[in-house]
Write a protein that holds these residues in place. Structure first.
Motif, short mmCIF file in Angstrom:
data_model
loop_
_atom_site.label_atom_id
_atom_site.label_comp_id
_atom_site.label_asym_id
_atom_site.label_seq_id
_atom_site.Cartn_x
_atom_site.Cartn_y
_atom_site.Cartn_z
N PRO A 1 4.56 1.31 -7.20
CA PRO A 1 3.49 2.25 -6.83
C PRO A 1 2.39 2.22 -7.88
N VAL A 2 1.15 2.04 -7.43
CA VAL A 2 -0.01 2.11 -8.34
C VAL A 2 -0.98 3.06 -7.65
N ASN A 3 -0.53 4.33 -7.55
CA ASN A 3 -1.24 5.21 -6.61
C ASN A 3 -1.45 6.63 -7.13
N GLY A 4 -1.52 6.76 -8.43
CA GLY A 4 -1.85 8.06 -9.00
C GLY A 4 -0.88 9.16 -8.60
N GLY A 5 0.36 8.76 -8.25
CA GLY A 5 1.40 9.75 -7.98
C GLY A 5 1.58 10.13 -6.52
N VAL A 6 0.83 9.51 -5.61
CA VAL A 6 0.90 9.91 -4.20
C VAL A 6 2.33 9.82 -3.64
N SER B 1 0.86 -1.19 0.00
CA SER B 1 0.00 0.00 0.00
C SER B 1 0.89 1.24 0.00
N ILE B 2 0.30 2.41 -0.28
CA ILE B 2 1.02 3.65 0.00
C ILE B 2 1.38 3.69 1.48
N CYS C 1 5.66 -6.67 -4.93
CA CYS C 1 4.40 -6.19 -4.36
C CYS C 1 3.94 -4.94 -5.08
N VAL C 2 2.65 -4.68 -4.98
CA VAL C 2 2.09 -3.42 -5.49
C VAL C 2 1.73 -2.54 -4.29
N CYS C 3 1.83 -1.22 -4.52
CA CYS C 3 1.54 -0.25 -3.46
C CYS C 3 0.44 0.69 -3.95
N PRO C 4 -0.82 0.23 -3.84
CA PRO C 4 -1.92 1.08 -4.32
C PRO C 4 -2.17 2.27 -3.39
N GLY C 5 -2.75 3.32 -3.98
CA GLY C 5 -3.37 4.37 -3.19
C GLY C 5 -4.76 3.90 -2.81
#
Ligand SMILES: NC(=O)c1ccc[n+]([C@@H]2O[C@H](COP(=O)([O-])OP(=O)(O)OC[C@H]3O[C@@H](n4cnc5c(N)ncnc54)[C@H](O)[C@@H]3O)[C@@H](O)[C@H]2O)c1
Length: 252
Positions: free
Chosen positions: A242-247, A139-140, A178-182
């Motif tokens: 990161p899959v978080n729209g730039g956070v 995650s973020i 791993c993925v780090c979503p927002g």
């Protein structure tokens, strides 16, 4: 991207990102075992995914090592092996430190961290046989701190570094990323950011702090997971994507 003939287990596949990931692997030709805490939730998800012989049930409570072994065991029995493990089962609750008791801490760490670890351990012989891979849901909150969600941040930070350490121990046979979503529009976000216990009808305030000015769909996170599981990512291991729209790009 094709996963024709590949065997995939998605923990927490009964809802949200896990279910979207199961759907994406299914659409790409894979055989998919769906995990959730209860048999009923898994059966419901399999029905929502359209039933069929490429879907299998792998219920089990990932908060315990025995539950992880049951889930992975059911997947191996149904699929005859394993190419991809996606550890998506997780819980999120906002709670100040002063109001956090031991049971809350344990539940967060047991499901998010212990579940990831023991599902991976149970799947390891099969993944080593197939030259497979693991994709974890961080995650973020695994890359930066957020007040009010300290236990969740601790669990997701642990997943980021667990991913790196596992990648090193298991290379070159098994890749681990791993993925780090927002914020992603799922039950977790709609309930987790609720102020009154009822699911949120929108996530507009959450959209605002993402540079992309919206939250993610579960399908967008699933697409990143499929990339990491695919041969296109054959030289990618130990990564936290990161899959978080730039956070987490900085600048705030
Ligand atoms: N939704 C978000 O905004 C967001 C953001 C970043 C990371 N994540 C992470 O992505 C993952 C999936 O989140 P989501 O949004 O799909 O959540 P969700 O609440 O919609 O789904 C969670 C899934 O985990 C399963 N689960 C929970 N406890 C379990 C247990 N003990 N045993 C087996 N299964 C269990 C649930 O049955 C469900 O299928 C989680 O690890 C979460 O921390 C979510």
């Amino acid at each position: 991207m094709t996963f024709e003939g590949k065997a995939v287990l998605v923990t927490g596949g009964s809802r949200g990102i896990g279910r979207a990931t199961a759907a994406a692997f299914l659409a790409a030709g894979a055989r998919v075992a769906v995990n959730g805490r209860s048999e009923a939730s898994v059966a419901q998800a399999i029905e929502a995914l359209g039933n069929g012989e490429r879907l299998a049930a792998a219920p089990g409570d990932v908060a315990t090592a025995a539950g992880c072994e049951a889930a992975v065991g059911a997947a191996l029995e149904a699929l005859g092996g394993l190419d991809v493990l996606v550890n998506s089962a997780g819980v999120f609750e906002r709670r100040p430190i002063a109001e956090s008791d031991e049971a809350f801490w344990d539940a967060t760490m047991d499901i998010n961290v212990k579940g990831t670890y023991f599902c991976s351990r149970a799947a390891l012989p099969a993944l080593q046989d197939s030259g497979g891979c693991i994709v974890n849901l961080a995650s973020i909150a695994g890359l930066e701190g957020y007040g009010g969600v300290t236990a969740y941040c601790a669990s997701k930070g642990a997943i980021v570094n667990l991913t790196r350490a596992m990648a090193l121990e298991l290379a070159p046979a098994v890749r681990v990323n791993c993925v780090c979503p927002g914020v992603v529009d799922t039950d977790m976000a709609r309930l987790g950011f609720s102020e009154d216990g009822a699911p949120r009808t929108d996530l507009d305030d959450q959209a605002e702090f993402h540079p992309m000015k919206r939250v993610a769909t579960a399908a967008e996170v699933a697409a990143a997971i499929l990339y990491l599981a695919s041969p296109d990512a054959g030289f990618v291991t130990g990564a936290a994507l990161p899959v978080n729209g730039g956070v987490t790009a900085g600048g705030h």
